[in-house]
Design an enzyme around this catalytic site. Structure first.
Site, PDB file in Angstrom:
ATOM      1  N   SER A  60     -35.733  -5.312  27.214  1.00  0.00           N
ATOM      2  CA  SER A  60     -35.814  -4.133  28.091  1.00  0.00           C
ATOM      3  C   SER A  60     -34.885  -4.280  29.293  1.00  0.00           C
ATOM      4  CB  SER A  60     -37.242  -3.960  28.601  1.00  0.00           C
ATOM      5  OG  SER A  60     -38.140  -3.965  27.516  1.00  0.00           O
TER       6      SER A  60
HETATM    7  N1  SAM Z   1     -40.786  -7.683  26.141  1.00  0.00           N
HETATM    8  C1  SAM Z   1     -39.579  -7.844  25.372  1.00  0.00           C
HETATM    9  C2  SAM Z   1     -38.557  -8.691  26.061  1.00  0.00           C
HETATM   10  O1  SAM Z   1     -38.779  -9.117  27.198  1.00  0.00           O
HETATM   11  O2  SAM Z   1     -37.522  -8.941  25.444  1.00  0.00           O
HETATM   12  C3  SAM Z   1     -38.969  -6.544  24.917  1.00  0.00           C
HETATM   13  C4  SAM Z   1     -39.806  -5.883  23.926  1.00  0.00           C
HETATM   14  S1  SAM Z   1     -38.965  -4.874  22.769  1.00  0.00           S
HETATM   15  C5  SAM Z   1     -38.575  -3.481  23.745  1.00  0.00           C
HETATM   16  C6  SAM Z   1     -40.407  -4.398  21.824  1.00  0.00           C
HETATM   17  C7  SAM Z   1     -40.948  -5.510  20.960  1.00  0.00           C
HETATM   18  O3  SAM Z   1     -42.231  -5.111  20.501  1.00  0.00           O
HETATM   19  C8  SAM Z   1     -40.104  -5.801  19.723  1.00  0.00           C
HETATM   20  O4  SAM Z   1     -39.758  -7.146  19.679  1.00  0.00           O
HETATM   21  C9  SAM Z   1     -41.036  -5.426  18.578  1.00  0.00           C
HETATM   22  O5  SAM Z   1     -40.872  -6.206  17.416  1.00  0.00           O
HETATM   23  C10 SAM Z   1     -42.392  -5.654  19.213  1.00  0.00           C
HETATM   24  N2  SAM Z   1     -43.520  -4.969  18.565  1.00  0.00           N
HETATM   25  C11 SAM Z   1     -43.583  -3.718  18.060  1.00  0.00           C
HETATM   26  N3  SAM Z   1     -44.811  -3.475  17.572  1.00  0.00           N
HETATM   27  C12 SAM Z   1     -45.548  -4.608  17.780  1.00  0.00           C
HETATM   28  C13 SAM Z   1     -46.894  -4.987  17.504  1.00  0.00           C
HETATM   29  N4  SAM Z   1     -47.762  -4.168  16.902  1.00  0.00           N
HETATM   30  N5  SAM Z   1     -47.289  -6.221  17.862  1.00  0.00           N
HETATM   31  C14 SAM Z   1     -46.442  -7.088  18.461  1.00  0.00           C
HETATM   32  N6  SAM Z   1     -45.160  -6.791  18.743  1.00  0.00           N
HETATM   33  C15 SAM Z   1     -44.716  -5.564  18.413  1.00  0.00           C
END
Ligand code: SAM
Length: 215
Positions: A60
């Site tokens: 993000s």
């Molecule tokens: N917080 C992260 C960082 O600091 O890099 C960025 C997050 S990225 C925008 C969103 C993440 O949420 C992705 O890696 C995706 O695989 C994960 N995601 C989506 N659905 C999810 C779920 N049900 N449980 C865990 N992770 C999930």
């Protein structure tokens, strides 16, 4: 430019954009964001944008990390749940500001890379699990703060249940393109209040209480 100077500029931008929590600004000055992105992207690590991290996912943008973290109002004593570990950068920021962090990522290669980056910073207070974060982490609940870093179609009930009295939960909720950041607070009596904050655009939260993979 060395990375500490680049971070100083990034933090100055965050202040200009309205981030006021000195602990959040301090953590973002401290954590080297470039180690959470591909080497080829490290020159862009301190500009205010999201960046690809593989598996069609993103780290993000610094402003949104700062904004969401500030909404949690952490003091250093909390146990925090993060859903969507991604690169691990947000977890590192939280680990600097809270007592313990539990973070969940559904995509194994991302989780493994994030674990390595967190270990390289010796952030030993981060517990990382591979799985569906839309169910929270019942065995570790309750949490003083919960941060969801992927866009959800609605606020999952189980996350509200896993929030401690006095706790704060931040989650982007909306359609696939645009979402609103919601700040959910639980009173000491268990009452729940929801406030709409900034607009935002996240990748989808996929899982049992989120979007399904085909949508
Ligand atoms: N917080 C992260 C960082 O600091 O890099 C960025 C997050 S990225 C925008 C969103 C993440 O949420 C992705 O890696 C995706 O695989 C994960 N995601 C989506 N659905 C999810 C779920 N049900 N449980 C865990 N992770 C999930």
């Amino acid at each position: 430019m060395n990375s500490a100077v680049a971070r100083k500029r990034m933090v100055a931008e965050l202040v200009k954009r309205g981030i006021t929590d000195q602990r959040v600004l301090g953590a973002m000055q401290e954590i080297p964001r470039h180690i959470f992105v591909e080497e080829a992207m490290s020159a862009q690590a301190y500009s205010d944008g999201s960046l690809p991290i593989g598996e069609k996912q993103t780290i993000s943008q610094p402003y949104i990390v700062a904004k969401m973290t500030q909404l949690l109002a952490l003091t250093g004593r909390e146990k925090v749940l993060e859903l969507g570990t991604g690169s691990g950068y947000q977890a590192a920021v939280l680990a600097t500001l809270a007592d313990r962090v539990c973070t969940v990522e559904r995509i194994r290669p991302l989780a493994l890379k994030a674990r390595k980056a967190l270990d390289s910073l010796r952030l030993l207070n981060v517990n990382l699990k591979i799985g569906d974060g839309t169910e929270g982490w019942a065995e570790e609940a309750p949490f003083d703060a919960i941060l969801v870093t992927a866009g959800a179609p609605h606020l999952p009930d189980c996350l509200v249940q896993q929030l401690a009295p006095g706790g704060r939960l931040v989650i982007p909720v909306g359609d696939r393109i645009d979402q609103k950041l919601l700040l959910v607070t639980k009173g000491m009596d268990g009452s729940v209040a929801t406030e709409e904050c900034d607009g935002c655009r996240f990748v989808r939260l996929i899982g049992r209480n989120g979007w399904n993979d085909e949508q």
